[in-house]
Design an enzyme around this catalytic site. Sequence first.
Site, PDB file in Angstrom:
ATOM      1  N   CYS A 197      -0.121  -6.946  14.691  1.00 52.97           N
ATOM      2  CA  CYS A 197       1.130  -6.269  15.091  1.00 52.97           C
ATOM      3  C   CYS A 197       2.255  -7.282  15.291  1.00 52.97           C
ATOM      4  CB  CYS A 197       0.985  -5.543  16.425  1.00 52.97           C
ATOM      5  SG  CYS A 197      -0.091  -4.118  16.421  1.00 52.97           S
TER       6      CYS A 197
ATOM      7  N   CYS B 243      -1.495  -9.402  19.662  1.00 52.25           N
ATOM      8  CA  CYS B 243      -2.143  -8.901  18.442  1.00 52.25           C
ATOM      9  C   CYS B 243      -1.395  -9.495  17.258  1.00 52.25           C
ATOM     10  CB  CYS B 243      -2.120  -7.376  18.377  1.00 52.25           C
ATOM     11  SG  CYS B 243      -2.675  -6.778  16.749  1.00 52.25           S
TER      12      CYS B 243
ATOM     13  N   HIS C  65      -4.952  -1.709  15.233  1.00 48.65           N
ATOM     14  CA  HIS C  65      -5.783  -2.475  14.287  1.00 48.65           C
ATOM     15  C   HIS C  65      -7.159  -2.639  14.914  1.00 48.65           C
ATOM     16  CE1 HIS C  65      -1.566  -3.716  13.569  1.00 48.65           C
ATOM     17  NE2 HIS C  65      -1.922  -3.555  12.322  1.00 48.65           N
TER      18      HIS C  65
ATOM     19  N   HIS D 129       3.866   1.776   2.319  1.00 46.19           N
ATOM     20  CA  HIS D 129       5.101   1.083   1.941  1.00 46.19           C
ATOM     21  C   HIS D 129       5.848   1.883   0.872  1.00 46.19           C
ATOM     22  CE1 HIS D 129       2.557  -2.679   2.947  1.00 46.19           C
ATOM     23  NE2 HIS D 129       3.258  -2.346   4.010  1.00 46.19           N
TER      24      HIS D 129
ATOM     25  N   CYS E 260      -7.193  -4.117  19.308  1.00 47.51           N
ATOM     26  CA  CYS E 260      -5.883  -3.457  19.284  1.00 47.51           C
ATOM     27  C   CYS E 260      -6.048  -2.018  18.806  1.00 47.51           C
ATOM     28  CB  CYS E 260      -4.959  -4.222  18.327  1.00 47.51           C
ATOM     29  SG  CYS E 260      -3.465  -3.310  17.922  1.00 47.51           S
TER      30      CYS E 260
ATOM     31  N   LYS F  46      -4.186  -2.319   5.661  1.00 42.74           N
ATOM     32  CA  LYS F  46      -4.898  -3.472   5.108  1.00 42.74           C
ATOM     33  C   LYS F  46      -6.071  -3.834   5.997  1.00 42.74           C
ATOM     34  CE  LYS F  46      -0.404  -4.800   3.741  1.00 42.74           C
ATOM     35  NZ  LYS F  46       0.799  -5.223   4.435  1.00 42.74           N
TER      36      LYS F  46
ATOM     37  N   LYS G 138      -6.138   5.897   9.555  1.00 39.93           N
ATOM     38  CA  LYS G 138      -4.915   5.216   9.152  1.00 39.93           C
ATOM     39  C   LYS G 138      -5.196   4.378   7.904  1.00 39.93           C
ATOM     40  CE  LYS G 138      -1.681   1.678  10.493  1.00 39.93           C
ATOM     41  NZ  LYS G 138      -1.426   0.505  11.304  1.00 39.93           N
TER      42      LYS G 138
ATOM     43  N   HIS H 144       0.842  -1.209   0.000  1.00 37.79           N
ATOM     44  CA  HIS H 144       0.000   0.000   0.000  1.00 37.79           C
ATOM     45  C   HIS H 144       0.867   1.246   0.000  1.00 37.79           C
ATOM     46  CE1 HIS H 144       0.484   0.817   4.281  1.00 37.79           C
ATOM     47  NE2 HIS H 144       0.177  -0.435   4.533  1.00 37.79           N
TER      48      HIS H 144
HETATM   49  N1  MSP Z   1       7.486  -6.338   8.856  1.00 33.51           N
HETATM   50  C1  MSP Z   1       7.516  -5.199   9.689  1.00 33.51           C
HETATM   51  C2  MSP Z   1       8.845  -4.497   9.574  1.00 33.51           C
HETATM   52  C3  MSP Z   1      10.026  -5.345   9.905  1.00 33.51           C
HETATM   53  S1  MSP Z   1      11.514  -4.476   9.696  1.00 33.51           S
HETATM   54  C4  MSP Z   1      12.706  -5.543  10.149  1.00 33.51           C
HETATM   55  C5  MSP Z   1       6.397  -4.243   9.312  1.00 33.51           C
HETATM   56  N2  MSP Z   1       5.922  -4.356   8.092  1.00 33.51           N
HETATM   57  S2  MSP Z   1       4.681  -3.516   7.504  1.00 33.51           S
HETATM   58  O1  MSP Z   1       4.521  -3.963   6.158  1.00 33.51           O
HETATM   59  O2  MSP Z   1       3.535  -3.674   8.334  1.00 33.51           O
HETATM   60  O3  MSP Z   1       4.995  -2.031   7.594  1.00 33.51           O
HETATM   61  C6  MSP Z   1       6.081  -1.515   6.945  1.00 33.51           C
HETATM   62  C7  MSP Z   1       6.161  -0.024   7.056  1.00 33.51           C
HETATM   63  O4  MSP Z   1       5.063   0.631   6.451  1.00 33.51           O
HETATM   64  C8  MSP Z   1       6.242   0.458   8.487  1.00 33.51           C
HETATM   65  O5  MSP Z   1       7.330   1.331   8.579  1.00 33.51           O
HETATM   66  C9  MSP Z   1       4.957   1.175   8.683  1.00 33.51           C
HETATM   67  O6  MSP Z   1       5.108   2.215   9.585  1.00 33.51           O
HETATM   68  C10 MSP Z   1       4.699   1.705   7.288  1.00 33.51           C
HETATM   69  N3  MSP Z   1       3.341   2.079   7.115  1.00 33.51           N
HETATM   70  C11 MSP Z   1       2.250   1.274   7.258  1.00 33.51           C
HETATM   71  N4  MSP Z   1       1.141   2.038   7.104  1.00 33.51           N
HETATM   72  C12 MSP Z   1       1.499   3.328   6.861  1.00 33.51           C
HETATM   73  C13 MSP Z   1       0.807   4.505   6.587  1.00 33.51           C
HETATM   74  N5  MSP Z   1      -0.497   4.546   6.531  1.00 33.51           N
HETATM   75  N6  MSP Z   1       1.531   5.630   6.344  1.00 33.51           N
HETATM   76  C14 MSP Z   1       2.890   5.607   6.322  1.00 33.51           C
HETATM   77  N7  MSP Z   1       3.563   4.507   6.578  1.00 33.51           N
HETATM   78  C15 MSP Z   1       2.904   3.372   6.924  1.00 33.51           C
HETATM   79  O7  MSP Z   1       5.992  -3.445  10.140  1.00 33.51           O
END
Ligand code: MSP
Length: 541
Positions: free
Chosen positions: A141, A138, A159, A33, A156, A315, A312, A30
């Site tokens: 998380c 969770c 979430h 990322h 959570c 997913k 926020k 998304h």
């Molecule tokens: N797998 C773990 C990270 C492990 S690092 C050794 C993880 N993955 S994640 O896919 O859930 O999230 C990855 C990144 O995307 C995180 O830095 C998270 O903060 C970021 N974001 C997820 N949603 C977001 C927004 N809505 N806005 C900006 N960044 C966001 O956590």
Amino acid sequence: MNTADSLDDKFSPRTFTITTPLYYVNGSPHIGHAYTTMAADALARFKRLQGQEVLLITGTDEHGQKIERTATEANLSPQAHCDKVVADFQQLWQQYNIQFDRFIRTTDPHHEQIVKEFFQRVLDKGDIYQGQQKGWYCVACEEFKDERDLLADKHCPLHPSKVAEWRDETNYFFKLSAYQEKLEQLYADRPDFIQPTSRRNEVLSFVKGGLQDFSISRVNLDWGIPLPNDPSHTIYVWFDALLGYISALAEPGQNPDLTSSISKWWPANVHIIGKDILRFHAVYWPAMLISAELPLPKMVFGHGFFTKDSKKISKSEGNIVDPLQLAQTYGEESLRYFFLRCFEFGQDGDFSEARFVEIVNNDLANGLGNLLNRTLGMVKKYSEQLVVPSCNVAEIPADHPLKSIGQDLGSRVSNHYDQLAFSAAAEAVFDLVRASNKFIDDSAPWAMFKAGQQAELQQVLYSLLESARLAGFLLSPAIPKISTAIYQQLGLMIDFDHLQSTGATVDFSAHSAWGFLSAGGQLNSAQPVFAKLELASENST
Ligand code: MSP
């Protein structure tokens, strides 16, 4: 902190290692990322432009219960599910023109080897013991939660649609509590370790509240790396994934062990992460590294979150903004520009497609594109040949409206990049672009031409072209294709994408100085460098 600091000193200042988080593959990528990855890519490009040897690491976090459950729901084996989603991530990075150097998957066999070696080191150190884990977990998380932090009915807060699950099982624990003092010392010795300051304060107060040991193994979960000392458990997904930053460093073909992996690119200069995973990176990870007697990363930067309609984007909330579709609709350069320009990196921001279209049209088409177009048009009209107007830069007074902004712009932008202040960097460049467009109107070159003021006219046109060039150069980490088009029209044959991918270098101090263009240099005819965007759908907000 002696161990870490003395090892840090061995770090070669010419290398620069940047990491994005390793993304969970429980669903399609998304916009959150894409945001982190665009920022990391822009920083990597800026550092490469400065002549540093850069390694940009990204990848995927594939183990754990969340992924296992998602695969089961999709009727796929976990590995088949991961392979499918990883392909989506890779396609996305290609679409966004992300020039990563390493893509680590936590299912890579050499990663498993590194994790096991690391686990063994920490075990040998006496920092792992067996205990009983009781608490609310969770799965979204992948973290145990304090009961007081949960919402009503054990939902959570991160979430809200998910309920935390009760667990009571034998786990192995990491002695985080033994590192309380060392971590506090680290934060005191290195005030820049956690950025920005608001995040640092968050961590300081969390640690001050007292650190508790955390469980680093799971029972009844097959989709993970078995513990070397007890294969009936798998390693907790975070204890596994953080090590990806090190296993990513193993050279292809190298025997993957910790010592050789950290020999060139470790410690990382910056882990770029979102604020939700700050604790793992700024508390757990340094404690784990100190335990294993490995150097610590130089900085952890926790950026803000996007919201859509003030919620926020995630997913589990089902309000995903599809980054692939966005890039296919609008082109990646406008998105790269917008996300870096419009949100202060540490702060939250709300995404709106209408605002996006308005801003990029205003800045890239009306601002930057127009400046180049008008100026090249005037050069063509008022000169016999399409060449850089003659002008003695040294004779232009320091308080000239454009020279005064341009002359130390390169160092200001570099400083902003060092702070990961991407929006401030772009804003500084746009001060010059705005001043240049105003300078056209204020100096009225058409009147100079009519009055036969050739020398003045040449100086005005030179200053404008040079300002467009400098803006193009300094924006190239964000918008490499537009910058290449600007350079090309100014007769400078640098392809900013090609440059990065071939590892070729430019003379940063020469290009980042105002006054680089040489009089008499051949120019090319003006072509729009950015075509205005139309809002794709009326309903888009
Ligand atoms: N797998 C773990 C990270 C492990 S690092 C050794 C993880 N993955 S994640 O896919 O859930 O999230 C990855 C990144 O995307 C995180 O830095 C998270 O903060 C970021 N974001 C997820 N949603 C977001 C927004 N809505 N806005 C900006 N960044 C966001 O956590």
